[in-house]
Design an enzyme around this catalytic site. Structure first.
Site, PDB file in Angstrom:
ATOM      1  N   PHE A  75      47.993  85.102  51.192  1.00  0.00           N
ATOM      2  CA  PHE A  75      48.504  85.960  52.275  1.00  0.00           C
ATOM      3  C   PHE A  75      48.938  85.147  53.507  1.00  0.00           C
ATOM      4  CE2 PHE A  75      46.570  88.494  55.978  1.00  0.00           C
ATOM      5  CZ  PHE A  75      47.779  89.073  56.344  1.00  0.00           C
ATOM      6  N   SER A 127      38.479  83.994  49.424  1.00  0.00           N
ATOM      7  CA  SER A 127      38.449  84.542  50.779  1.00  0.00           C
ATOM      8  C   SER A 127      37.846  85.941  50.903  1.00  0.00           C
ATOM      9  CB  SER A 127      39.879  84.564  51.338  1.00  0.00           C
ATOM     10  OG  SER A 127      40.631  85.578  50.692  1.00  0.00           O
ATOM     11  N   GLY A 183      49.084  78.093  49.734  1.00  0.00           N
ATOM     12  CA  GLY A 183      50.316  78.657  50.313  1.00  0.00           C
ATOM     13  C   GLY A 183      50.866  79.862  49.569  1.00  0.00           C
ATOM     14  N   ARG A 206      35.874  95.254  63.801  1.00  0.00           N
ATOM     15  CA  ARG A 206      36.637  94.037  63.548  1.00  0.00           C
ATOM     16  C   ARG A 206      37.734  93.911  64.604  1.00  0.00           C
ATOM     17  NH1 ARG A 206      32.843  93.380  60.859  1.00  0.00           N
ATOM     18  NH2 ARG A 206      32.644  92.722  58.686  1.00  0.00           N
ATOM     19  N   THR A 252      45.072  81.646  41.781  1.00  0.00           N
ATOM     20  CA  THR A 252      43.944  82.462  41.317  1.00  0.00           C
ATOM     21  C   THR A 252      44.425  83.910  41.305  1.00  0.00           C
ATOM     22  OG1 THR A 252      43.168  82.861  43.559  1.00  0.00           O
ATOM     23  CG2 THR A 252      42.302  80.888  42.453  1.00  0.00           C
ATOM     24  N   ILE A 302      42.641  72.432  44.516  1.00  0.00           N
ATOM     25  CA  ILE A 302      42.329  71.474  45.594  1.00  0.00           C
ATOM     26  C   ILE A 302      41.090  70.638  45.268  1.00  0.00           C
ATOM     27  CG2 ILE A 302      43.494  72.708  47.496  1.00  0.00           C
ATOM     28  CD1 ILE A 302      40.573  73.601  48.374  1.00  0.00           C
ATOM     29  N   TYR A 358      30.506  83.766  51.113  1.00  0.00           N
ATOM     30  CA  TYR A 358      31.841  83.355  51.587  1.00  0.00           C
ATOM     31  C   TYR A 358      31.731  82.610  52.915  1.00  0.00           C
ATOM     32  CZ  TYR A 358      36.180  83.755  54.256  1.00  0.00           C
ATOM     33  OH  TYR A 358      37.264  83.483  55.056  1.00  0.00           O
ATOM     34  N   THR A 387      35.509  75.939  45.470  1.00  0.00           N
ATOM     35  CA  THR A 387      36.780  75.790  46.202  1.00  0.00           C
ATOM     36  C   THR A 387      36.555  75.506  47.678  1.00  0.00           C
ATOM     37  OG1 THR A 387      38.108  77.091  44.683  1.00  0.00           O
ATOM     38  CG2 THR A 387      38.836  77.049  46.972  1.00  0.00           C
ATOM     39  N   LYS A 399      32.436  78.645  53.915  1.00  0.00           N
ATOM     40  CA  LYS A 399      33.421  78.233  54.938  1.00  0.00           C
ATOM     41  C   LYS A 399      32.725  77.407  56.029  1.00  0.00           C
ATOM     42  CE  LYS A 399      37.270  79.314  55.255  1.00  0.00           C
ATOM     43  NZ  LYS A 399      38.527  78.706  54.726  1.00  0.00           N
TER      44      LYS A 399
HETATM   45  P1  NAD Z   1      44.081  84.644  50.133  1.00  0.00           P
HETATM   46  O1  NAD Z   1      42.869  84.952  49.342  1.00  0.00           O
HETATM   47  O2  NAD Z   1      45.165  85.650  50.279  1.00  0.00           O
HETATM   48  O3  NAD Z   1      44.773  83.310  49.588  1.00  0.00           O
HETATM   49  C1  NAD Z   1      44.051  82.193  49.170  1.00  0.00           C
HETATM   50  C2  NAD Z   1      44.991  81.296  48.373  1.00  0.00           C
HETATM   51  O4  NAD Z   1      44.257  80.125  47.985  1.00  0.00           O
HETATM   52  C3  NAD Z   1      45.517  81.946  47.087  1.00  0.00           C
HETATM   53  O5  NAD Z   1      46.897  81.720  46.969  1.00  0.00           O
HETATM   54  C4  NAD Z   1      44.751  81.228  45.985  1.00  0.00           C
HETATM   55  O6  NAD Z   1      45.454  81.148  44.767  1.00  0.00           O
HETATM   56  C5  NAD Z   1      44.543  79.870  46.613  1.00  0.00           C
HETATM   57  N1  NAD Z   1      43.406  79.150  46.038  1.00  0.00           N
HETATM   58  C6  NAD Z   1      42.148  79.639  45.802  1.00  0.00           C
HETATM   59  N2  NAD Z   1      41.391  78.668  45.244  1.00  0.00           N
HETATM   60  C7  NAD Z   1      42.169  77.559  45.156  1.00  0.00           C
HETATM   61  C8  NAD Z   1      41.938  76.237  44.695  1.00  0.00           C
HETATM   62  N3  NAD Z   1      40.741  75.863  44.196  1.00  0.00           N
HETATM   63  N4  NAD Z   1      42.951  75.345  44.742  1.00  0.00           N
HETATM   64  C9  NAD Z   1      44.173  75.713  45.226  1.00  0.00           C
HETATM   65  N5  NAD Z   1      44.445  76.948  45.667  1.00  0.00           N
HETATM   66  C10 NAD Z   1      43.448  77.860  45.637  1.00  0.00           C
HETATM   67  O7  NAD Z   1      43.517  84.202  51.561  1.00  0.00           O
HETATM   68  P2  NAD Z   1      44.090  84.428  53.020  1.00  0.00           P
HETATM   69  O8  NAD Z   1      43.656  85.738  53.498  1.00  0.00           O
HETATM   70  O9  NAD Z   1      45.527  84.047  53.037  1.00  0.00           O
HETATM   71  O10 NAD Z   1      43.252  83.322  53.798  1.00  0.00           O
HETATM   72  C11 NAD Z   1      43.739  81.998  53.911  1.00  0.00           C
HETATM   73  C12 NAD Z   1      42.705  81.184  54.652  1.00  0.00           C
HETATM   74  O11 NAD Z   1      42.454  81.761  55.934  1.00  0.00           O
HETATM   75  C13 NAD Z   1      41.359  81.107  53.962  1.00  0.00           C
HETATM   76  O12 NAD Z   1      40.862  79.811  54.112  1.00  0.00           O
HETATM   77  C14 NAD Z   1      40.489  82.108  54.702  1.00  0.00           C
HETATM   78  O13 NAD Z   1      39.141  81.704  54.676  1.00  0.00           O
HETATM   79  C15 NAD Z   1      41.073  82.011  56.093  1.00  0.00           C
HETATM   80  N6  NAD Z   1      40.974  83.231  56.926  1.00  0.00           N
HETATM   81  C16 NAD Z   1      41.481  84.418  56.473  1.00  0.00           C
HETATM   82  C17 NAD Z   1      41.448  85.539  57.301  1.00  0.00           C
HETATM   83  C18 NAD Z   1      41.992  86.874  56.871  1.00  0.00           C
HETATM   84  O14 NAD Z   1      41.808  87.868  57.600  1.00  0.00           O
HETATM   85  N7  NAD Z   1      42.682  86.983  55.758  1.00  0.00           N
HETATM   86  C19 NAD Z   1      40.892  85.430  58.589  1.00  0.00           C
HETATM   87  C20 NAD Z   1      40.372  84.196  58.996  1.00  0.00           C
HETATM   88  C21 NAD Z   1      40.444  83.103  58.161  1.00  0.00           C
HETATM   89  O1  DAU Z   2      37.036  87.913  60.011  1.00  0.00           O
HETATM   90  C1  DAU Z   2      37.849  87.096  59.228  1.00  0.00           C
HETATM   91  C2  DAU Z   2      37.636  87.454  57.786  1.00  0.00           C
HETATM   92  O2  DAU Z   2      38.242  88.722  57.609  1.00  0.00           O
HETATM   93  C3  DAU Z   2      38.206  86.435  56.820  1.00  0.00           C
HETATM   94  O3  DAU Z   2      37.525  85.222  56.969  1.00  0.00           O
HETATM   95  C4  DAU Z   2      38.076  86.943  55.384  1.00  0.00           C
HETATM   96  O4  DAU Z   2      38.750  86.049  54.513  1.00  0.00           O
HETATM   97  C5  DAU Z   2      38.730  88.304  55.288  1.00  0.00           C
HETATM   98  O5  DAU Z   2      38.514  88.826  53.992  1.00  0.00           O
HETATM   99  C6  DAU Z   2      38.153  89.259  56.316  1.00  0.00           C
HETATM  100  O6  DAU Z   2      36.757  89.594  56.019  1.00  0.00           O
HETATM  101  P1  DAU Z   2      36.195  91.073  56.200  1.00  0.00           P
HETATM  102  O7  DAU Z   2      35.000  91.216  55.359  1.00  0.00           O
HETATM  103  O8  DAU Z   2      36.080  91.435  57.636  1.00  0.00           O
HETATM  104  O9  DAU Z   2      37.488  91.885  55.593  1.00  0.00           O
HETATM  105  P2  DAU Z   2      37.549  93.137  54.599  1.00  0.00           P
HETATM  106  O10 DAU Z   2      38.948  93.605  54.633  1.00  0.00           O
HETATM  107  O11 DAU Z   2      36.928  92.843  53.292  1.00  0.00           O
HETATM  108  O12 DAU Z   2      36.631  94.200  55.359  1.00  0.00           O
HETATM  109  C7  DAU Z   2      36.938  94.606  56.689  1.00  0.00           C
HETATM  110  C8  DAU Z   2      35.901  95.642  57.102  1.00  0.00           C
HETATM  111  O13 DAU Z   2      36.117  96.831  56.339  1.00  0.00           O
HETATM  112  C9  DAU Z   2      34.473  95.232  56.828  1.00  0.00           C
HETATM  113  O14 DAU Z   2      33.633  95.751  57.865  1.00  0.00           O
HETATM  114  C10 DAU Z   2      34.121  95.920  55.511  1.00  0.00           C
HETATM  115  C11 DAU Z   2      34.973  97.187  55.551  1.00  0.00           C
HETATM  116  N1  DAU Z   2      35.464  97.660  54.252  1.00  0.00           N
HETATM  117  C12 DAU Z   2      36.139  96.788  53.471  1.00  0.00           C
HETATM  118  C13 DAU Z   2      36.641  97.180  52.252  1.00  0.00           C
HETATM  119  C14 DAU Z   2      37.381  96.215  51.360  1.00  0.00           C
HETATM  120  C15 DAU Z   2      35.286  99.004  53.879  1.00  0.00           C
HETATM  121  O15 DAU Z   2      34.691  99.809  54.615  1.00  0.00           O
HETATM  122  N2  DAU Z   2      35.785  99.370  52.670  1.00  0.00           N
HETATM  123  C16 DAU Z   2      36.443  98.535  51.841  1.00  0.00           C
HETATM  124  O16 DAU Z   2      36.845  98.963  50.732  1.00  0.00           O
END
Ligand code: NAD
Ligand code: DAU
Length: 333
Positions: free
Chosen positions: A11, A83, A8, A211, A36, A60, A147, A98, A151
């Site tokens: 993000f 993530s 929590g 995306r 983390t 967790i 990753y 994790t 998942k």
């Molecule tokens: P994030 O990386 O911003 O946050 C992850 C959180 O989990 C952090 O607060 C971290 O401290 C905590 N954490 C990591 N390891 C832990 C552990 N072992 N025990 C307890 N806490 C721990 O991630 P996010 O972008 O908020 O994503 C949240 C969830 O949604 C993830 O499961 C991710 O796979 C999923 N998700 C994210 C996106 C995206 O675009 N950000 C899209 C689809 C799914």
């Molecule tokens: O699709 C859901 C996923 O989206 C989540 O499950 C992940 O937690 C989240 O990190 C995200 O994964 P992506 O790999 O799609 O996100 P990211 O922001 O890392 O990258 C988005 C796109 O942009 C991907 O095609 C890679 C590109 N990229 C990313 C970064 C960080 C760049 O071109 N330059 C960069 O510096």
């Protein structure tokens, strides 16, 4: 209702906690987070004194703290994860610990204490990439990175606990989220904050990967609906349907920040880079969800948020982040 939200302080989890506390005046929330590198209590400063909210620092994958909390709640929503795809390529270990073992530890505790609902927050990445068409919840998993493979492992374990032990589980799989409080390693906050700092933006390959961009509060609304109306044992895709190539996305951000294309630096591509994620959302639409945030407006508001909240991200982009950034991007084509 008493809920255990894991991860929590990240993000999406922090946006979801804020959303729930505001909407449901009788819900109590425990937030278990390991803090983390990307877990950040600044994300929840405005709710930390709320008597219906309590933070616990912990892992967790640690059975002791997990059981202590799980025995006092009705529902678990597991956001906690490593993530970031690029980090999983550099150092996969913590992803396995994790995302797989952590989820297993939560599932075991949920079984032991007869939790009413267990929601696993998963991702569209478990389906892998496709050039055309849309994945349905019934499609096979085909992850590409450590990753997404970790998942996918968590999803399969979660479904196994439903089939074998009748644990009341649900799974959400969403596309890329954007909005406030996103750690500045993901493309949108990284590019906005780089430009605000006067740095170039590192675009992988030629920027042609696509995306689907989902505003974080639309995802929160979807998870809320699934929590209250989702069918046990089911998986729900969540997407906006708004697709952009990374180059198109970058140009939008550049324009908003009055920068030209000379601020783009084309860097080496991500290994195993998925070309496109795209989801068929007819199942959650039948439950009554639709995205309500328009990308053009929400991205402007997101950029404004990062402009106004430099105190939030400036301290994150120093020290270990800079070491990671150097390792990750100093590899021009
Ligand atoms: P994030 O990386 O911003 O946050 C992850 C959180 O989990 C952090 O607060 C971290 O401290 C905590 N954490 C990591 N390891 C832990 C552990 N072992 N025990 C307890 N806490 C721990 O991630 P996010 O972008 O908020 O994503 C949240 C969830 O949604 C993830 O499961 C991710 O796979 C999923 N998700 C994210 C996106 C995206 O675009 N950000 C899209 C689809 C799914
Ligand atoms: O699709 C859901 C996923 O989206 C989540 O499950 C992940 O937690 C989240 O990190 C995200 O994964 P992506 O790999 O799609 O996100 P990211 O922001 O890392 O990258 C988005 C796109 O942009 C991907 O095609 C890679 C590109 N990229 C990313 C970064 C960080 C760049 O071109 N330059 C960069 O510096």
């Amino acid at each position: 209702m008493k809920l255990l939200i894991t991860g929590g302080a990240g993000f999406i989890g922090s946006n979801f906690i804020r959303y729930l506390l505001k909407k449901y005046k009788n819900y109590k929330i425990f937030n278990l987070d390991k803090l983390t590198y990307c877990g950040n209590l600044d994300n929840l400063i405005d709710v930390e004194k709320n008597p219906r909210y309590k933070f616990f620092k912990g892992d967790i994958a640690d059975k002791k703290i997990v059981e202590k909390l799980v025995k006092n709640v009705d529902v678990i929503i597991n956001f906690a994860a490593e993530s970031h795809v690029d980090r999983s390529i550099l150092e996969p270990d913590s992803f396995i610990k994790t995302d797989i073992f952590g989820t297993f530890t939560l599932l075991e505790a949920a079984k032991k204490f007869k939790i009413k609902k267990f929601i696993q927050i998963s991702t569209d990445e478990v389906y892998g990439s496709r050039k055309i068409g849309y994945f349905k919840e019934t499609d096979p998993l085909n992850p590409s990175s450590p990753y997404s493979a970790s998942k996918a492992g968590a999803d399969l374990l979660t479904l196994a606990y439903f089939k074998t032990y009748n644990l009341p589980v649900l799974i959400t799989r969403s596309t890329n989220n954007y909005g406030p409080y996103q750690y500045p390693e993901k493309i949108i906050p990284l590019f906005i904050t780089n430009l605000l700092e006067g740095k170039k933006v590192p675009l992988y390959g030629r920027g042609l990967n696509k995306r689907d961009w989902l505003y974080v509060l639309d995802n929160c609304r979807a998870i809320d609906l699934i929590l209250h109306k989702g069918k046990i044992g089911e998986i729900y895709n969540i997407a906006s349907g708004y697709e952009l190539t990374n180059l198109e996305l970058t140009k939008i951000i550049l324009k908003e920040l009055n920068k030209d294309e000379s601020w783009i630096e084309f860097v080496k591509d991500r290994p195993g880079h998925d070309f496109r994620y795209a989801l068929d959302c007819s199942k959650i639409k039948k439950l009554g969800w639709r995205p309500i945030y328009q990308f053009k407006k929400a991205i402007k508001e997101t950029i404004d948020w990062y402009k106004k909240n430099q105190w939030w991200w400036k301290k994150l982009k120093s020290g270990k982040f800079l070491e990671y950034y150097k390792r990750q991007y100093e590899k021009k084509e």
